[in-house]
Design a protein around this motif. Structure first.
Motif, PDB file in Angstrom:
ATOM      1  N   MET A   1      40.294 -11.183   3.575  1.00 20.87           N
ATOM      2  CA  MET A   1      41.706 -11.108   3.954  1.00 20.87           C
ATOM      3  C   MET A   1      42.528 -10.401   2.880  1.00 20.87           C
ATOM      4  O   MET A   1      43.368  -9.546   3.177  1.00 20.87           O
ATOM      5  CB  MET A   1      42.255 -12.522   4.187  1.00 20.87           C
ATOM      6  CG  MET A   1      41.702 -13.215   5.416  1.00 20.87           C
ATOM      7  SD  MET A   1      42.193 -14.962   5.494  1.00 20.87           S
ATOM      8  CE  MET A   1      41.573 -15.405   7.122  1.00 20.87           C
ATOM      9  N   CYS A   2      42.272 -10.740   1.619  1.00 22.05           N
ATOM     10  CA  CYS A   2      43.010 -10.121   0.514  1.00 22.05           C
ATOM     11  C   CYS A   2      42.701  -8.632   0.387  1.00 22.05           C
ATOM     12  O   CYS A   2      43.549  -7.860  -0.077  1.00 22.05           O
ATOM     13  CB  CYS A   2      42.662 -10.811  -0.801  1.00 22.05           C
ATOM     14  SG  CYS A   2      43.186 -12.533  -0.921  1.00 22.05           S
ATOM     15  N   SER A   3      41.518  -8.219   0.785  1.00 24.04           N
ATOM     16  CA  SER A   3      41.093  -6.823   0.623  1.00 24.04           C
ATOM     17  C   SER A   3      41.718  -5.873   1.636  1.00 24.04           C
ATOM     18  O   SER A   3      41.652  -4.655   1.465  1.00 24.04           O
ATOM     19  CB  SER A   3      39.564  -6.734   0.756  1.00 24.04           C
ATOM     20  OG  SER A   3      39.167  -6.849   2.127  1.00 24.04           O
ATOM     21  N   GLY A   4      42.286  -6.421   2.715  1.00 24.22           N
ATOM     22  CA  GLY A   4      42.787  -5.587   3.807  1.00 24.22           C
ATOM     23  C   GLY A   4      41.791  -5.423   4.934  1.00 24.22           C
ATOM     24  O   GLY A   4      42.109  -4.825   5.965  1.00 24.22           O
ATOM     25  N   GLY A   5      40.597  -5.969   4.764  1.00 23.14           N
ATOM     26  CA  GLY A   5      39.558  -5.808   5.768  1.00 23.14           C
ATOM     27  C   GLY A   5      39.767  -6.601   7.043  1.00 23.14           C
ATOM     28  O   GLY A   5      39.042  -6.410   8.015  1.00 23.14           O
ATOM     29  N   MET A   6      40.768  -7.493   7.042  1.00 22.76           N
ATOM     30  CA  MET A   6      41.041  -8.290   8.241  1.00 22.76           C
ATOM     31  C   MET A   6      42.471  -8.097   8.735  1.00 22.76           C
ATOM     32  O   MET A   6      42.986  -8.927   9.481  1.00 22.76           O
ATOM     33  CB  MET A   6      40.781  -9.775   7.981  1.00 22.76           C
ATOM     34  CG  MET A   6      39.326 -10.123   7.855  1.00 22.76           C
ATOM     35  SD  MET A   6      39.025 -11.908   7.816  1.00 22.76           S
ATOM     36  CE  MET A   6      39.524 -12.401   9.474  1.00 22.76           C
ATOM     37  N   ASP A   7      43.103  -7.003   8.355  1.00 24.11           N
ATOM     38  CA  ASP A   7      44.522  -6.823   8.685  1.00 24.11           C
ATOM     39  C   ASP A   7      44.823  -6.923  10.169  1.00 24.11           C
ATOM     40  O   ASP A   7      45.896  -7.406  10.564  1.00 24.11           O
ATOM     41  CB  ASP A   7      45.030  -5.479   8.143  1.00 24.11           C
ATOM     42  CG  ASP A   7      45.359  -5.542   6.657  1.00 24.11           C
ATOM     43  OD1 ASP A   7      45.237  -6.635   6.063  1.00 24.11           O
ATOM     44  OD2 ASP A   7      45.726  -4.503   6.087  1.00 24.11           O
ATOM     45  N   HIS A   8      43.908  -6.485  11.019  1.00 27.58           N
ATOM     46  CA  HIS A   8      44.170  -6.531  12.463  1.00 27.58           C
ATOM     47  C   HIS A   8      43.930  -7.917  13.056  1.00 27.58           C
ATOM     48  O   HIS A   8      44.105  -8.108  14.261  1.00 27.58           O
ATOM     49  CB  HIS A   8      43.376  -5.445  13.189  1.00 27.58           C
ATOM     50  CG  HIS A   8      43.998  -4.097  13.024  1.00 27.58           C
ATOM     51  ND1 HIS A   8      44.849  -3.544  13.953  1.00 27.58           N
ATOM     52  CD2 HIS A   8      43.953  -3.221  11.997  1.00 27.58           C
ATOM     53  CE1 HIS A   8      45.283  -2.372  13.528  1.00 27.58           C
ATOM     54  NE2 HIS A   8      44.755  -2.157  12.341  1.00 27.58           N
ATOM     55  N   ALA A   9      43.596  -8.867  12.198  1.00 22.17           N
ATOM     56  CA  ALA A   9      43.553 -10.277  12.611  1.00 22.17           C
ATOM     57  C   ALA A   9      44.800 -11.012  12.145  1.00 22.17           C
ATOM     58  O   ALA A   9      44.827 -12.244  12.158  1.00 22.17           O
ATOM     59  CB  ALA A   9      42.310 -10.956  12.041  1.00 22.17           C
TER      60      ALA A   9
END
Length: 253
Positions: free
Chosen positions: A231-239
Protein backbone atom coordinates in the motif's frame (compact mmCIF):
# COMPACT_ATOMS: atom_id res chain seq x y z
CA UNK A 1 10.51 -12.16 3.28
CA UNK A 2 8.53 -10.38 0.56
CA UNK A 3 10.68 -7.54 -0.82
CA UNK A 4 9.08 -4.19 -1.69
CA UNK A 5 11.16 -1.17 -2.63
CA UNK A 6 10.29 1.70 -0.29
CA UNK A 7 13.42 3.77 -0.78
CA UNK A 8 12.72 7.52 -1.04
CA UNK A 9 9.51 6.96 0.95
CA UNK A 10 8.82 8.63 4.30
CA UNK A 11 6.21 7.15 6.62
CA UNK A 12 4.66 8.38 9.86
CA UNK A 13 3.65 5.32 11.87
CA UNK A 14 1.70 5.78 15.08
CA UNK A 15 2.01 3.21 17.85
CA UNK A 16 5.31 1.98 16.42
CA UNK A 17 7.06 0.85 19.60
CA UNK A 18 4.99 -2.26 20.37
CA UNK A 19 2.92 -5.02 18.83
CA UNK A 20 1.74 -4.65 15.25
CA UNK A 21 3.35 -1.22 14.99
CA UNK A 22 6.84 -2.40 15.89
CA UNK A 23 6.62 -5.29 13.44
CA UNK A 24 5.52 -2.89 10.72
CA UNK A 25 8.25 -0.38 11.53
CA UNK A 26 10.96 -3.04 11.30
CA UNK A 27 9.67 -4.27 7.95
CA UNK A 28 9.28 -0.80 6.44
CA UNK A 29 12.78 0.20 7.52
CA UNK A 30 14.18 -3.05 6.12
CA UNK A 31 12.55 -2.17 2.80
CA UNK A 32 14.35 1.19 2.74
CA UNK A 33 11.67 3.58 4.02
CA UNK A 34 12.36 6.43 6.40
CA UNK A 35 10.05 6.04 9.38
CA UNK A 36 8.84 8.45 12.04
CA UNK A 37 8.50 6.05 14.97
CA UNK A 38 5.75 7.32 17.24
CA UNK A 39 5.51 6.08 20.81
CA UNK A 40 3.72 7.09 23.99
CA UNK A 41 5.53 5.46 26.92
CA UNK A 42 7.85 2.73 25.56
CA UNK A 43 10.82 4.94 24.74
CA UNK A 44 13.40 2.16 24.97
CA UNK A 45 11.66 0.08 22.32
CA UNK A 46 11.27 3.05 19.97
CA UNK A 47 14.87 4.10 20.44
CA UNK A 48 16.08 0.57 19.72
CA UNK A 49 14.61 0.85 16.23
CA UNK A 50 16.28 4.21 15.73
CA UNK A 51 19.64 2.81 16.88
CA UNK A 52 19.38 -0.18 14.55
CA UNK A 53 18.51 1.82 11.45
CA UNK A 54 20.58 4.94 12.13
CA UNK A 55 19.48 7.86 9.91
CA UNK A 56 16.41 6.03 8.53
CA UNK A 57 14.31 6.37 11.69
CA UNK A 58 13.58 8.94 14.36
CA UNK A 59 11.46 8.46 17.49
CA UNK A 60 8.73 10.93 18.43
CA UNK A 61 6.88 10.82 21.76
CA UNK A 62 3.22 11.87 21.96
CA UNK A 63 0.23 11.04 24.12
CA UNK A 64 -2.50 10.78 21.50
CA UNK A 65 -5.22 11.34 24.08
CA UNK A 66 -3.95 14.93 24.32
CA UNK A 67 -4.90 17.20 21.43
CA UNK A 68 -1.81 19.38 21.81
CA UNK A 69 0.43 16.30 21.57
CA UNK A 70 -1.22 15.27 18.31
CA UNK A 71 -0.57 18.69 16.76
CA UNK A 72 3.00 18.67 18.09
CA UNK A 73 3.69 15.16 16.76
CA UNK A 74 2.73 16.08 13.22
CA UNK A 75 4.59 19.37 13.32
CA UNK A 76 7.80 17.73 14.56
CA UNK A 77 7.66 14.92 12.00
CA UNK A 78 6.99 17.37 9.17
CA UNK A 79 9.83 19.64 10.31
CA UNK A 80 12.31 16.77 10.56
CA UNK A 81 11.53 14.87 7.36
CA UNK A 82 10.07 17.62 5.18
CA UNK A 83 7.80 15.46 3.05
CA UNK A 84 5.59 12.68 4.44
CA UNK A 85 4.42 10.17 1.83
CA UNK A 86 2.24 7.84 3.94
CA UNK A 87 0.58 8.05 7.33
CA UNK A 88 -0.16 4.72 9.01
CA UNK A 89 -2.72 5.18 11.77
CA UNK A 90 -2.02 2.17 13.93
CA UNK A 91 -2.02 3.41 17.55
CA UNK A 92 -5.01 2.38 19.60
CA UNK A 93 -6.22 1.09 22.94
CA UNK A 94 -8.36 -1.96 23.75
CA UNK A 95 -9.86 -1.12 27.11
CA UNK A 96 -12.50 -3.15 28.91
CA UNK A 97 -15.57 -1.39 30.33
CA UNK A 98 -18.31 -3.85 31.16
CA UNK A 99 -21.88 -2.61 31.06
CA UNK A 100 -22.08 -3.92 34.63
CA UNK A 101 -19.64 -1.25 35.82
CA UNK A 102 -20.57 2.15 37.24
CA UNK A 103 -21.87 4.37 34.44
CA UNK A 104 -19.42 7.20 35.13
CA UNK A 105 -16.51 4.76 35.04
CA UNK A 106 -17.91 3.21 31.86
CA UNK A 107 -18.13 6.65 30.25
CA UNK A 108 -14.57 7.54 31.26
CA UNK A 109 -13.25 4.48 29.40
CA UNK A 110 -15.48 5.30 26.43
CA UNK A 111 -14.06 8.83 26.25
CA UNK A 112 -10.44 7.70 26.59
CA UNK A 113 -10.91 5.07 23.89
CA UNK A 114 -12.48 7.55 21.51
CA UNK A 115 -9.83 10.20 22.19
CA UNK A 116 -7.04 7.86 21.09
CA UNK A 117 -8.72 5.54 18.59
CA UNK A 118 -10.86 8.10 16.77
CA UNK A 119 -10.31 11.75 17.76
CA UNK A 120 -6.53 11.57 17.28
CA UNK A 121 -7.03 9.66 14.03
CA UNK A 122 -9.41 12.33 12.78
CA UNK A 123 -7.00 15.14 13.65
CA UNK A 124 -4.03 13.37 12.05
CA UNK A 125 -6.19 12.81 8.98
CA UNK A 126 -6.91 16.55 8.71
CA UNK A 127 -3.24 17.43 9.22
CA UNK A 128 -2.28 14.76 6.71
CA UNK A 129 -4.77 16.03 4.14
CA UNK A 130 -3.36 19.54 4.43
CA UNK A 131 0.17 18.19 3.95
CA UNK A 132 -0.71 15.86 1.07
CA UNK A 133 -2.62 18.58 -0.78
CA UNK A 134 0.44 20.81 -0.48
CA UNK A 135 2.75 18.02 -1.70
CA UNK A 136 0.40 16.89 -4.48
CA UNK A 137 -0.08 13.31 -3.28
CA UNK A 138 -0.19 11.01 -0.27
CA UNK A 139 -1.52 7.83 1.26
CA UNK A 140 -3.26 6.87 4.48
CA UNK A 141 -3.30 3.36 5.90
CA UNK A 142 -5.81 2.90 8.73
CA UNK A 143 -5.45 -0.12 11.00
CA UNK A 144 -9.03 -1.12 11.74
CA UNK A 145 -10.40 -4.28 13.30
CA UNK A 146 -12.50 -7.34 12.69
CA UNK A 147 -14.73 -5.88 15.42
CA UNK A 148 -16.07 -3.31 12.94
CA UNK A 149 -17.85 -6.03 10.99
CA UNK A 150 -18.30 -8.90 13.47
CA UNK A 151 -18.94 -6.81 16.55
CA UNK A 152 -17.27 -7.26 19.94
CA UNK A 153 -18.22 -8.57 23.35
CA UNK A 154 -20.01 -6.21 25.70
CA UNK A 155 -16.81 -5.30 27.55
CA UNK A 156 -15.41 -3.61 24.43
CA UNK A 157 -18.25 -1.53 23.03
CA UNK A 158 -16.09 1.60 22.82
CA UNK A 159 -13.32 -0.21 20.96
CA UNK A 160 -15.70 -1.62 18.37
CA UNK A 161 -17.44 1.74 17.91
CA UNK A 162 -14.13 3.56 17.52
CA UNK A 163 -12.91 1.17 14.84
CA UNK A 164 -16.23 1.47 13.02
CA UNK A 165 -15.78 5.24 12.95
CA UNK A 166 -12.19 4.88 11.76
CA UNK A 167 -13.27 2.62 8.90
CA UNK A 168 -15.99 5.01 7.75
CA UNK A 169 -13.55 7.92 7.94
CA UNK A 170 -11.01 6.07 5.81
CA UNK A 171 -13.59 5.22 3.16
CA UNK A 172 -14.81 8.80 3.06
CA UNK A 173 -11.26 10.08 2.59
CA UNK A 174 -10.82 7.71 -0.35
CA UNK A 175 -14.02 8.91 -2.02
CA UNK A 176 -13.47 12.58 -1.33
CA UNK A 177 -9.79 13.09 -2.12
CA UNK A 178 -8.87 10.59 -4.82
CA UNK A 179 -8.95 13.28 -7.53
CA UNK A 180 -6.27 15.08 -5.51
CA UNK A 181 -4.04 12.00 -5.70
CA UNK A 182 -4.70 11.03 -2.08
CA UNK A 183 -5.42 7.36 -1.38
CA UNK A 184 -6.81 5.65 1.70
CA UNK A 185 -6.81 2.00 2.75
CA UNK A 186 -8.05 -0.01 5.72
CA UNK A 187 -6.38 -3.14 7.04
CA UNK A 188 -8.69 -5.08 9.36
CA UNK A 189 -6.86 -7.59 11.57
CA UNK A 190 -8.36 -10.12 13.90
CA UNK A 191 -6.54 -11.58 16.90
CA UNK A 192 -2.83 -10.95 16.31
CA UNK A 193 0.09 -12.37 18.30
CA UNK A 194 1.43 -9.39 20.21
CA UNK A 195 2.35 -8.66 23.83
CA UNK A 196 -1.28 -7.73 24.47
CA UNK A 197 -2.41 -11.02 22.94
CA UNK A 198 0.04 -13.00 25.06
CA UNK A 199 -1.55 -11.54 28.18
CA UNK A 200 -4.98 -12.68 26.95
CA UNK A 201 -3.60 -16.14 26.14
CA UNK A 202 -2.06 -16.44 29.60
CA UNK A 203 -5.47 -15.77 31.13
CA UNK A 204 -7.77 -17.68 28.78
CA UNK A 205 -5.52 -20.22 27.07
CA UNK A 206 -4.29 -20.43 23.47
CA UNK A 207 -6.85 -23.11 22.55
CA UNK A 208 -9.70 -20.61 23.02
CA UNK A 209 -8.10 -18.24 20.53
CA UNK A 210 -7.17 -20.93 18.02
CA UNK A 211 -10.73 -22.28 18.07
CA UNK A 212 -11.93 -18.94 16.68
CA UNK A 213 -9.77 -19.02 13.55
CA UNK A 214 -9.64 -21.21 10.44
CA UNK A 215 -5.85 -21.67 10.42
CA UNK A 216 -3.53 -23.56 12.75
CA UNK A 217 -1.57 -20.55 13.99
CA UNK A 218 -2.25 -16.99 15.04
CA UNK A 219 -1.66 -14.03 12.75
CA UNK A 220 1.57 -12.14 13.47
CA UNK A 221 2.59 -8.55 12.68
CA UNK A 222 4.86 -10.01 9.98
CA UNK A 223 1.75 -11.36 8.21
CA UNK A 224 0.40 -7.81 7.92
CA UNK A 225 3.62 -6.05 6.97
CA UNK A 226 4.04 -6.94 3.24
CA UNK A 227 0.43 -5.93 2.50
CA UNK A 228 0.90 -2.57 4.19
CA UNK A 229 4.26 -2.13 2.50
CA UNK A 230 2.57 -2.66 -0.87
CA UNK A 231 0.00 0.00 0.00
CA UNK A 232 2.80 2.42 0.90
CA UNK A 233 4.63 1.68 -2.36
CA UNK A 234 1.73 2.75 -4.60
CA UNK A 235 1.20 -0.79 -5.82
CA UNK A 236 -2.37 -0.88 -4.51
CA UNK A 237 -3.53 2.62 -5.42
CA UNK A 238 -6.51 1.38 -7.43
CA UNK A 239 -7.76 -0.40 -4.31
CA UNK A 240 -8.21 2.94 -2.56
CA UNK A 241 -11.13 2.77 -0.16
CA UNK A 242 -10.83 -0.99 0.23
CA UNK A 243 -10.83 -2.88 3.50
CA UNK A 244 -8.51 -5.88 3.52
CA UNK A 245 -9.30 -8.52 6.16
CA UNK A 246 -6.33 -10.29 7.74
CA UNK A 247 -7.96 -12.37 10.46
CA UNK A 248 -6.97 -16.00 9.74
CA UNK A 249 -10.48 -16.78 8.50
CA UNK A 250 -12.11 -15.97 11.83
CA UNK A 251 -14.65 -13.67 10.16
CA UNK A 252 -15.31 -14.00 6.44
CA UNK A 253 -17.64 -11.56 4.71
Amino acid sequence: MTKIDLSDTTILLTGASDGIGKGLASYLLEMGAKVAVHYNSNKDSAESLVAEYQNMAKAFQADLSQEKDVFSLFERVEAHFGKIDTIILNAGVFLSHSSQSDTKDWLAVWKKTMSINLDAVGLLTKLGLDHFQKMGEGRFVYIGSRATFRGETEEYLAYAASKGGLTSLARSVARSFGKQNIKSFIVSPGFTRTQMAEQFIETHGEERVLNEIALNELTTPQDLAPLIGLMCSGGMDHATGATIDVNAGSHIR
